[in-house]
Design an enzyme around this catalytic site. Structure first.
Site, mmCIF file in Angstrom:
data_model
loop_
_atom_site.group_PDB
_atom_site.id
_atom_site.type_symbol
_atom_site.label_atom_id
_atom_site.label_comp_id
_atom_site.label_asym_id
_atom_site.label_seq_id
_atom_site.Cartn_x
_atom_site.Cartn_y
_atom_site.Cartn_z
ATOM 1 N N LYS A 1 -12.069 -1.301 16.867
ATOM 2 C CA LYS A 1 -10.958 -1.034 17.785
ATOM 3 C C LYS A 1 -11.226 -1.621 19.169
ATOM 4 O O LYS A 1 -10.325 -2.160 19.812
ATOM 5 C CB LYS A 1 -10.709 0.474 17.879
ATOM 6 N N VAL B 1 -1.076 6.629 4.496
ATOM 7 C CA VAL B 1 -0.235 6.064 5.553
ATOM 8 C C VAL B 1 1.032 5.452 4.957
ATOM 9 O O VAL B 1 2.134 5.643 5.483
ATOM 10 C CB VAL B 1 -1.014 5.020 6.397
ATOM 11 N N GLY C 1 0.830 -1.207 0.000
ATOM 12 C CA GLY C 1 0.000 0.000 0.000
ATOM 13 C C GLY C 1 0.862 1.254 0.000
ATOM 14 O O GLY C 1 1.866 1.331 0.712
ATOM 15 N N LYS D 1 -7.197 -2.464 11.111
ATOM 16 C CA LYS D 1 -8.105 -2.805 12.217
ATOM 17 C C LYS D 1 -9.254 -3.685 11.770
ATOM 18 O O LYS D 1 -9.700 -4.545 12.518
ATOM 19 C CB LYS D 1 -8.641 -1.550 12.894
ATOM 20 N N ASP E 1 -16.282 1.801 13.177
ATOM 21 C CA ASP E 1 -14.831 1.967 13.312
ATOM 22 C C ASP E 1 -14.408 1.791 14.779
ATOM 23 O O ASP E 1 -13.476 1.048 15.091
ATOM 24 C CB ASP E 1 -14.438 3.354 12.787
ATOM 25 N N GLU F 1 0.197 -1.879 16.550
ATOM 26 C CA GLU F 1 -0.068 -0.706 17.395
ATOM 27 C C GLU F 1 -0.911 0.345 16.667
ATOM 28 O O GLU F 1 -1.792 0.976 17.265
ATOM 29 C CB GLU F 1 1.272 -0.092 17.832
#
Lengths: 430, 430
Positions: B207, B17, B13, B107, B203, B131
């Protein structure tokens, strides 16, 4: 089924934290096996007086000779919770050089002799863990060494002393004076009978030295930390701070700047919206800023038997995993930079200045002139009505090199219009 | 001097990010050598379209075939920041089983297939770090797995979605309605063009599933999480909450109780003094309670290019240290307990209930009676002046099993005096 793997440990000290550690070792016995695959057994507990009964601790484990631990090849982990510099320094160095893993909660030792211990750890290829030494149960050392390692930290500031935070909270929320709040803290067990190390900022100074070393990868010792305590803070200071939208906290802060590392402990006016301003009572918190991670804060219990013991045991379990995977000594002290530590005079701060001046025409102009001549520019000023011909001036300055501010203050003190300097406190912000 | 040790990695990817991770790999090149003793080199970057130019990323690194990474024996670390369930799941399982270490920020994948991935990691004796998947730059997974491991956690609750926290902050501080605040969040880039996953709590639910699994050592998947979003929250709810001394936040919470694990995401009234109440705008925070550590909170940036990338890189540096010390796979998923997950109906909550009722004698008595018959006891009640014969009742209940509250609400809805149920929101506290 193979034989159960047992990891043997020795405990140095059986005071409050030591008893807490021993309690958790027993309480978590099965959990630790599930989490690591091995059983943790504390074989020996080193104390000064083996005849003294200690609640929850079997007396047959008590010994009073260090060499019985050092020379016991079975013992792989030494857990030090006795405190003090000597003999802890010698013993831990010997343990590490002998290849024993060390977990310690001893901030005095790390803040002054961290480098010695890490040299010993490196020589013995051992783990040296000390999460409990800074801010008790709050994970801060491990985040600094691991999670945030990719973030180029530039600032670490914290409320790392619960006693002073409790005192300041009472002064802020209940309008108490310093002495009254200290008396209450003593009564409730938040302050020791000799509160010097707490109220003078020495305890916070040790913690900030350790955090600076880890955050900036450059060794900083306690003796390099500028410390100023809270004994001069008055209820009036707190009231004025509130008027300007600030809260007063004892802050340990370290910054990475062009000219080196800044490390200081002092009371500080923080904006009410700053995350640290909301940290009340005996809670601790550490606020960090990094290039990549931006702002982050960690809050929790900075002291207390079980919170401290839980941090110690988190480290012990980590060491057990490393022992079982033959990976002890994986993360070093990492002080590969040799950055200079700046003197407080060379750092830049904003100041809150509260003074009593003779109330006559031109007094303010006079004072403002002296400040201006010394590069101190005024951001805010409030003049209060005068009593008996004396007016109170409260000034908040723009950021100024502390030397210049001190120079200006010396000159002001020599002026006949100045009756008293009632408060000098640093202010957060640029 | 021996040959420099190089650790090769591949990036899956190259979006926001991914570009951030690549930037940090370059920016931190020398730091990483100082911290680990090895150089990190990203050799290959897997993207869908290799012809598309990507700022800061050399086009010669781009590839579009997974097998070129899987079959490259030099590549020891796979960094996955592409998102989505497929093909990420297949690829990461293949990587782990082939003995490659994995760092992921995904996630969705962990919340649904965490157990699969951990089985693969165990099979390959590999690290699986994530993390960045929970609360971005805030260290939370590592503290839960390591620092707090000795603390018998009982509660983890967090503000783990920045979009909804931004919207609720605007509603609270600027008096905006939901639609207006959402529009502003979209304009500023805090909300995506389709905000469903954020505003409906999905979302946050992912988490919290991950945090529950790690905190309680028992596998929890997203499908087991009760989710309720913020779309029904009105400016009036927020005003009333304030009147009672509360702030409304979208909370993901998980608790370890006698009957099993509770995992829920829903708006909640938090007391103004609760640490989470002070977390504003797009900041995230996780509050935990444990037997030994007591209360702790971690706050920071939950999203954003560099915060997320810094969390990914913290994991990568940790993996590098493990590779160099031959200790990968040291800390497993650790879901050795098989705890049941409770349905939301079986959990206990306090409720804020805002209803419009016909303003005639006995209406309140009537409603209170129905609540009482269903075990719902009233802690506070406010009746506002009526308009056009309709009065507004705001009730805060004591803790009640959610099933009983729902039953009571069904009955109320059938009553002729009840004109409208305007707000039903959970309230923090016992």
């Amino acid at each position: 089924m193979g034989q159960e793997r047992i990891i043997h440990a020795a405990l140095l000290g059986a005071g409050t934290v030591g008893s807490g550690v021993y309690k958790l070792v027993k309480d978590l016995e099965e959990e630790i096996i599930s989490k690591t695959g091995a059983r943790l057994v504390v074989d020996k507990i080193l104390v000064r007086d083996t005849t003294k009964a200690r609640e929850g601790i079997p007396s047959e484990l008590l010994i009073d000779r260090w060499d019985e631990i050092l020379n016991d090849p079975q013992i792989e982990i030494v857990i030090e919770v006795m405190g003090g510099i000597r003999p802890a320094l010698t013993w831990l160095e010997e343990a590490l050089r002998a290849g024993k893993q060390v977990v310690t909660a001893n901030k005095d030792l790390l803040a002054e002799y961290g480098e010695h211990l890490f040299d010993a750890a490196e020589a013995g290829k051992c783990d040296l863990h000390f999460e409990a030494a800074v801010a008790g149960a709050i994970p801060i050392i491990r985040p600094l060494r691991q999670s945030l390692v990719a973030s180029e930290l530039t600032e670490v500031m914290g409320i790392v002393n619960g006693t002073t935070n409790y005192i300041l909270t009472r002064m802020t929320e209940d309008g108490m004076g310093y002495e009254e709040a200290l008396a209450l803290a003593t009564k409730l067990g938040y302050a020791e009978s000799d509160p010097t190390a707490d109220v003078e900022g020495y305890d916070a100074g040790r913690k900030v030295a350790i955090m600076a070393s880890i955050a900036f990868n450059s060794n900083v010792t306690f003796s390099q930390v500028y410390t100023e305590g809270i004994t001069h803070i008055t209820a009036e200071d707190i009231r004025y701070a509130k008027e300007f939208g600030y809260v007063i906290k004892l802050i340990g802060m370290t910054r990475l700047t062009e000219g080196g590392v800044e490390v200081k402990v002092h009371p500080m006016l923080l904006p009410e919206q700053h995350p640290l301003s909301t940290v009340r009572d005996s809670f601790n918190a550490v606020f960090i800023h990094g290039e990549a991670c931006d702002d982050a804060m960690f809050m929790g219990r900075g002291a207390g038997q079980l919170p401290t013991a839980s941090a110690v045991m988190g480290d012990v379990i980590d060491v057990m995993r490393n022992i079982l995977h033959h990976s002890c000594g994986k993360i070093g002290y990492g002080c590969y930079r040799n950055l200079p530590v700046k003197s407080a005079e060379d750092t830049v701060s904003r100041f809150f200045l509260r003074i009593q001046v003779t109330d006559k025409p031109g007094a303010l102009a006079n004072i403002a002139g002296i400040l201006g001549n010394n590069d101190v520019s005024i951001a805010q000023v409030v003049q209060k009505r005068s009593h008996d011909g004396v007016a109170e001036l409260v000034i908040i300055t723009d950021p100024v090199r502390e030397k210049h501010f001190n120079d200006a203050l010396s000159i002001l003190k020599g002026m006949s219009v100045l009756k008293e300097v009632s408060g000098v406190i640093r202010v957060y912000g640029n």
